[in-house]
Design a protein around this motif. Structure first.
Motif, PDB file in Angstrom:
ATOM      1  N   ASP A  48       2.371   1.742  -3.380  1.00  0.00           N
ATOM      2  CA  ASP A  48       1.316   2.234  -4.261  1.00  0.00           C
ATOM      3  C   ASP A  48       1.069   3.727  -4.041  1.00  0.00           C
ATOM      4  O   ASP A  48       0.904   4.487  -4.997  1.00  0.00           O
ATOM      5  CB  ASP A  48       0.032   1.431  -4.006  1.00  0.00           C
ATOM      6  N   ALA A  49       1.084   4.155  -2.764  1.00  0.00           N
ATOM      7  CA  ALA A  49       0.858   5.580  -2.462  1.00  0.00           C
ATOM      8  C   ALA A  49       1.931   6.440  -3.100  1.00  0.00           C
ATOM      9  O   ALA A  49       1.644   7.453  -3.747  1.00  0.00           O
ATOM     10  CB  ALA A  49       0.826   5.797  -0.949  1.00  0.00           C
ATOM     11  N   ALA A 108       0.837  -1.203   0.000  1.00  0.00           N
ATOM     12  CA  ALA A 108       0.000   0.000   0.000  1.00  0.00           C
ATOM     13  C   ALA A 108       0.870   1.249   0.000  1.00  0.00           C
ATOM     14  O   ALA A 108       0.569   2.231  -0.689  1.00  0.00           O
ATOM     15  CB  ALA A 108      -0.918  -0.006   1.223  1.00  0.00           C
ATOM     16  N   ASN A 109       1.973   1.203   0.759  1.00  0.00           N
ATOM     17  CA  ASN A 109       2.888   2.344   0.793  1.00  0.00           C
ATOM     18  C   ASN A 109       3.530   2.582  -0.566  1.00  0.00           C
ATOM     19  O   ASN A 109       3.620   3.715  -1.032  1.00  0.00           O
ATOM     20  CB  ASN A 109       3.985   2.103   1.825  1.00  0.00           C
TER      21      ASN A 109
END
Lengths: 342, 267
Positions: free
Chosen positions: B9-10, B6-7
């Motif tokens: 992706d951010a 998720a990181n």
């Protein structure tokens, strides 16, 4: 909530902070006060996990910053001296990005971002590119960034520096509103800020905590004793002689009296003890025919405490000069102090 | 693991959005497309002309060797030209990856967020790589259009392996360039140093030949040009792939270390 014990940090041979210890209770605003270069930023950087400490421990919500950095990072919001802004993003996109890297769940993001925007009064600027915002708004975006993930502890490094007086008031109110639910540590070298916003103060000088307590405590503890400000007429040496007979004077300052006529003086006297010597003082002056025009009891100001703690030559001797420029930024001194004579 | 993804992706999305907003990326794209399209025409013209002369020579009984494989020659020559053009463009793309963060003081935000240096570096590299793929894609479509005219039908393996090669080359260069951009806060210096480094890696093959011996062999193996050329010939050699991936990992590793170091240096 925040627990700093014997923290030290050295860069090569220079010591930035030395054996710093302080605590902040949940929901409290703690102010780190000190002149520029005292080690406030270093302390905050260690707390935020940005810098490793050389010795000592710093705990946030029970987690040691060095042992469990990720747990600490999730639980703090940090506003560095310069707000870390991606200037080509809109306020909303920027906060969304920060919320993502702070680990806010996708479902919670819209409400948390809206709440941060509202708390920082940024509703009108929501869709504006940060590059186009004024300094005051950028600072608020910086604070919004620190609170967007609802951390239990917030660290703000000089949050009001460079703002105009109105913006300063807004930012202070914003910080006060955060307290209660959140622990706030803020650093400043501006004294009124501390007495206005902070529940407790730790004064740092040359890398050491020289004193801590509530602003009122500090004033009491460090400049205990009574003080009077007088406006009198007569010969200086004669007046001094009369005053010294009254009580064991600790200090006698001659204050600026440019606007007064010849032979008229303004001065401040204080004693070590807390006994009110007003009656004796008035009696002594009047009975010895010293013209008395004004006599006023004054409380110690935090500035006095601060200067006393951070100035090398402590102004204990009567009629000594206090270095008001020990602080980089002009502060609101009570108009008389700046022009002390002798 | 999920949070790490998720990181990444951010960071990836933030960076990619940045490319769409930056005028520099449009300038680079325009420059790249005009130049490569021009070279595609020139290269195919030259090869066809050469092949025609070759055929003519054979028909007139002057020898001239076997008939030429025109589509393969066009593709190989064009890919090597495109590789050279990219050598100039990639340092410009990688120069801002960390210098911008340093200038905006946003490294402090990243370093105090629950995200690792690795995740930041991987996210950034992926975004810039996607941008490069966006640059290459329309040109690749042009090539396909051109090659579809070939008779007998052109074997697509060379096409795919060749383009895999150029993407691997870009990833390796960008990764090393990202590390260099993390070293100081001047973008120009970063671009220049990256260019010099890439040039050295490019000509290692040549250096190795001059040097000879075991050391020369090692240098030859590390050369970007040698492995890129072998991929453009449609040979999917695992040692080439491994070499490019190693450069990527090396760049990521050095970047992560260098970001850690910045924090220690700062007073």
């Amino acid at each position: 909530m925040i627990d700093v014990e014997h923290l030290s940090k050295t860069y090569g041979s220079t010591t930035a902070i030395n054996d710093v210890t302080f605590q902040a209770e949940p929901g409290e605003i703690l102010g780190l006060l000190g002149p520029n270069g005292a080690g406030k930023t270093t302390t905050m950087r260690i707390l935020s996990g940005y810098l490793p400490a050389s010795h000592g421990t710093a705990r946030v919500a029970g987690y040691e910053v060095h042992e469990s950095p990720m747990a600490v990072r999730q639980r703090i919001g940090y506003l560095p001296e310069t707000p870390p802004l991606y200037t080509d993003m809109t306020v909303e996109n920027y906060l969304n990005f920060v919320a993502r890297i702070k680990g806010v769940a996708a479902g919670d993001r819209p409400t948390k971002i809206t709440s941060a925007i509202e708390r920082c009064n940024l509703q009108e600027k929501r869709k504006v590119i940060i590059r186009k915002l004024s300094k005051g708004f950028r600072q608020r975006v910086g604070i919004a960034q620190a609170i967007v993930h609802d951390p239990p502890a917030i660290i703000l490094d000089e949050p009001t520096v460079g703002l105009d007086p109105r913006q300063i008031i807004e930012v202070r109110n914003l910080i006060k509103n955060l307290a209660g639910q959140t622990t706030v540590i803020l650093s400043t070298h501006i004294l009124p800020e501390v007495s206005m916003t902070c529940d407790r103060v730790a004064i740092i000088n040359k890398g050491r905590v020289v004193s801590s307590g509530t602003p009122d405590d500090l004033m009491l503890q460090l400049s205990g004793g009574m003080r009077y400000e007088l406006e009198v007429e007569g010969d200086r040496s004669y007046i001094t002689e009369q005053l010294q007979r009254v009580a064991d004077l600790k200090e006698l300052y001659w204050l600026a009296a440019d606007e007064l006529p010849e032979q008229r003086h303004r001065l401040r006297v204080s004693t070590e003890t807390n006994a009110d010597f007003g009656k004796q003082l008035a009696a002594a002056l009047v009975s010895e025919h010293v013209g008395l025009y004004e006599m006023r009891k004054v409380g110690a100001s935090l500035e006095d405490v601060f200067l006393q703690l951070t100035t090398e030559e402590t102004a204990v001797e009567a009629a000594s000069t206090v270095e008001t420029d020990a602080m980089a930024e002009p502060i609101q001194t009570d108009s008389t102090q700046a022009g002390e004579t002798e | 693991m999920i949070t790490v993804l998720a990181n990444i992706d951010a960071i990836f999305r933030k960076e990619l959005q940045g490319y769409f907003k930056s005028p520099l990326s449009y300038i680079i794209a325009g420059f790249f497309w005009i130049l490569t399209a021009l070279f595609l025409v020139l290269v195919s013209q030259q090869v066809i002309q050469y092949a025609t002369q070759n055929d003519l020579g054979r028909q007139m009984g002057q020898g001239g060797g076997a008939p030429l494989d025109v589509p393969t020659l066009v593709l190989q020559n064009f890919l090597s030209v495109m590789g050279s053009i990219l050598l100039f463009i990639l340092p410009v793309l990688s120069m801002n990856l960390y210098t911008e963060e340093r200038k905006r003081h946003t490294l402090e935000l990243l370093a105090t967020s629950p995200i690792t240096n690795w995740a930041v570096a991987v996210g950034k590299l992926m975004a810039v790589l996607v941008f490069v793929i966006t640059l290459i894609f329309p040109i690749a479509m042009l090539e396909l259009f051109l090659l579809s005219a070939a008779k007998p039908a052109f074997p697509l393996q060379i096409f795919f392996v060749g383009h895999l090669g150029i993407i691997l080359l870009a990833a390796a260069v960008l990764s090393l360039g990202m590390f260099i951009s993390s070293l100081n806060d001047s973008a120009i210096v970063a671009a220049f140093l990256t260019f010099v480094l890439v040039l050295v890696l490019w000509i290692l093959d040549f250096l190795g030949q001059t040097l000879g011996g075991a050391g020369g062999e090692v240098l030859k193996h590390l050369s970007l040009l040698k492995h890129y050329t072998s991929l453009t010939q449609g040979v999917l050699d695992s040692s080439s792939v491994v070499l490019f991936v190693s450069y990527v990992v090396l760049g990521l590793f050095l970047t992560a270390q260098s970001i850690d170091l910045i924090r220690f240096q700062q007073s």
